[in-house]
Write a protein that holds these residues in place. Structure first.
Motif, PDB file in Angstrom:
ATOM      1  N   UNK A 198       1.550 -14.655   4.893  1.00 13.93           N
ATOM      2  CA  UNK A 198       2.000 -14.356   6.258  1.00 13.93           C
ATOM      3  C   UNK A 198       2.455 -15.623   6.967  1.00 13.93           C
ATOM      4  N   UNK A 199       1.702 -16.716   6.821  1.00 17.20           N
ATOM      5  CA  UNK A 199       2.072 -17.962   7.489  1.00 17.20           C
ATOM      6  C   UNK A 199       3.348 -18.544   6.880  1.00 17.20           C
ATOM      7  N   UNK A 200       3.524 -18.392   5.575  1.00 16.90           N
ATOM      8  CA  UNK A 200       4.721 -18.913   4.907  1.00 16.90           C
ATOM      9  C   UNK A 200       5.955 -18.082   5.243  1.00 16.90           C
ATOM     10  N   UNK A 201       5.841 -16.758   5.113  1.00 21.40           N
ATOM     11  CA  UNK A 201       6.973 -15.862   5.358  1.00 21.40           C
ATOM     12  C   UNK A 201       7.239 -15.717   6.851  1.00 21.40           C
ATOM     13  N   UNK A 202       6.179 -15.713   7.635  1.00 24.04           N
ATOM     14  CA  UNK A 202       6.235 -15.549   9.093  1.00 24.04           C
ATOM     15  C   UNK A 202       7.110 -14.349   9.465  1.00 24.04           C
ATOM     16  N   UNK A 203       6.690 -13.143   9.068  1.00 22.65           N
ATOM     17  CA  UNK A 203       7.509 -11.953   9.325  1.00 22.65           C
ATOM     18  C   UNK A 203       7.661 -11.681  10.826  1.00 22.65           C
ATOM     19  N   UNK A 204       8.784 -11.093  11.196  1.00 20.46           N
ATOM     20  CA  UNK A 204       9.052 -10.754  12.589  1.00 20.46           C
ATOM     21  C   UNK A 204       8.623  -9.308  12.836  1.00 20.46           C
TER      22      UNK A 204
ATOM     23  N   UNK B 242       9.342  -2.116  18.073  1.00 21.07           N
ATOM     24  CA  UNK B 242      10.341  -1.279  18.743  1.00 21.07           C
ATOM     25  C   UNK B 242      10.370   0.135  18.172  1.00 21.07           C
ATOM     26  N   UNK B 243       9.931   0.287  16.922  1.00 21.08           N
ATOM     27  CA  UNK B 243       9.913   1.611  16.281  1.00 21.08           C
ATOM     28  C   UNK B 243       8.607   2.364  16.543  1.00 21.08           C
ATOM     29  N   UNK B 244       7.701   1.770  17.325  1.00 17.81           N
ATOM     30  CA  UNK B 244       6.423   2.410  17.605  1.00 17.81           C
ATOM     31  C   UNK B 244       6.651   3.782  18.230  1.00 17.81           C
ATOM     32  N   UNK B 245       5.820   4.753  17.869  1.00 11.93           N
ATOM     33  CA  UNK B 245       5.970   6.079  18.477  1.00 11.93           C
ATOM     34  C   UNK B 245       5.694   6.028  19.983  1.00 11.93           C
ATOM     35  N   UNK B 246       6.296   6.937  20.691  1.00 10.39           N
ATOM     36  CA  UNK B 246       6.195   6.949  22.145  1.00 10.39           C
ATOM     37  C   UNK B 246       4.744   7.042  22.629  1.00 10.39           C
ATOM     38  N   UNK B 247       3.908   7.798  21.911  1.00  7.56           N
ATOM     39  CA  UNK B 247       2.525   7.982  22.379  1.00  7.56           C
ATOM     40  C   UNK B 247       1.742   6.678  22.386  1.00  7.56           C
ATOM     41  N   UNK B 248       2.190   5.674  21.627  1.00  6.83           N
ATOM     42  CA  UNK B 248       1.444   4.420  21.575  1.00  6.83           C
ATOM     43  C   UNK B 248       1.896   3.442  22.659  1.00  6.83           C
ATOM     44  N   UNK B 249       2.889   3.833  23.422  1.00  5.57           N
ATOM     45  CA  UNK B 249       3.367   2.976  24.512  1.00  5.57           C
ATOM     46  C   UNK B 249       2.715   3.402  25.826  1.00  5.57           C
ATOM     47  N   UNK B 250       3.190   2.868  26.901  1.00  2.00           N
ATOM     48  CA  UNK B 250       2.660   3.220  28.217  1.00  2.00           C
ATOM     49  C   UNK B 250       3.224   4.585  28.613  1.00  2.00           C
ATOM     50  N   UNK B 251       2.615   5.628  28.084  1.00  2.92           N
ATOM     51  CA  UNK B 251       3.100   6.997  28.239  1.00  2.92           C
ATOM     52  C   UNK B 251       3.294   7.390  29.699  1.00  2.92           C
ATOM     53  N   UNK B 252       2.380   6.987  30.543  1.00  2.00           N
ATOM     54  CA  UNK B 252       2.427   7.412  31.935  1.00  2.00           C
ATOM     55  C   UNK B 252       3.221   6.448  32.822  1.00  2.00           C
ATOM     56  N   UNK B 253       3.837   5.429  32.203  1.00  2.00           N
ATOM     57  CA  UNK B 253       4.671   4.458  32.906  1.00  2.00           C
ATOM     58  C   UNK B 253       3.933   3.786  34.060  1.00  2.00           C
TER      59      UNK B 253
END
Length: 186
Positions: free
Chosen positions: A151-157, A163-174
């Motif tokens: 992980x430290x070598x590749x340092x994935x983004x 950004x692809x997270x499902x809507x329910x895992x975000x601030x659903x109630x804004x």
């Protein structure tokens, strides 16, 4: 009351309180609140086990149950400290000077030691462990180190995945949508 019913009640109550708080609080504030509660509850568990753990360390106990008690105390100390530091980090707007400090690493290392202490004594799980626990520990540490180096070598983004997270895992109630300019994201 058995463990299943106790766990069900605790999970139900905690989930209900969390869902109500999620409706009212911005996600950043909700995470701060959860970390503060975790910090206090973990400290409570630490206090419960700390005397027995200290006695086990002081006397040099070889009983597997004492290994587990020391591991539990270290684990709760680590959880309490990490939760408190996460709350401070969020309150500071994730100030890099604070979030990159070594104190986080020390508390994380406590969790590693606690995990190893859980599997170190022979016979700690179900009264009998089929293989040498040292083999399990060495294999797990090798895998963990290889994963960390990768992980430290590749340092994935992770941003595209976030950004692809499902809507329910975000601030659903804004609840964080009305933040003042320059405030940390919810």
């Amino acid at each position: 009351m058995n463990i299943r019913s106790s766990a069900s009640w605790v999970i139900g109550i905690v989930a209900f309180i969390y869902l109500i708080a999620d409706i009212v609080l911005a996600n950043n504030d909700l995470n701060i609140a959860v970390d503060v509660v975790l910090c206090v509850i973990a400290f409570m568990a630490l206090c419960y086990y700390s005397v027995r753990a200290a006695v086990a360390v002081w006397t040099g106990s070889q009983a597997y149950v004492d290994y587990l008690i020391v591991a539990i105390a270290l684990g709760w100390m680590s959880q309490s400290g990490q939760a408190g530091l996460r709350a401070i980090a969020r309150l500071s707007g994730f100030d890099r000077t604070f979030t990159d400090s070594e104190i986080f690493g020390i508390l994380k290392l406590m969790s590693i030691v606690a995990a190893l202490m859980h599997i170190l004594p022979r016979g700690a799980a179900n009264g009998q462990v089929p293989k040498s626990n040292r083999t399990v520990i060495v294999g797990g540490l090798i895998f963990a180190i290889v994963a960390a180096v990768t992980v430290v070598t590749v340092h994935p983004d992770p941003k595209p995945l976030i950004e692809m997270m499902p809507m329910w895992s975000r601030d659903t109630f804004r609840t964080g949508s009305n933040l003042p300019p320059g405030a940390p994201p919810a």
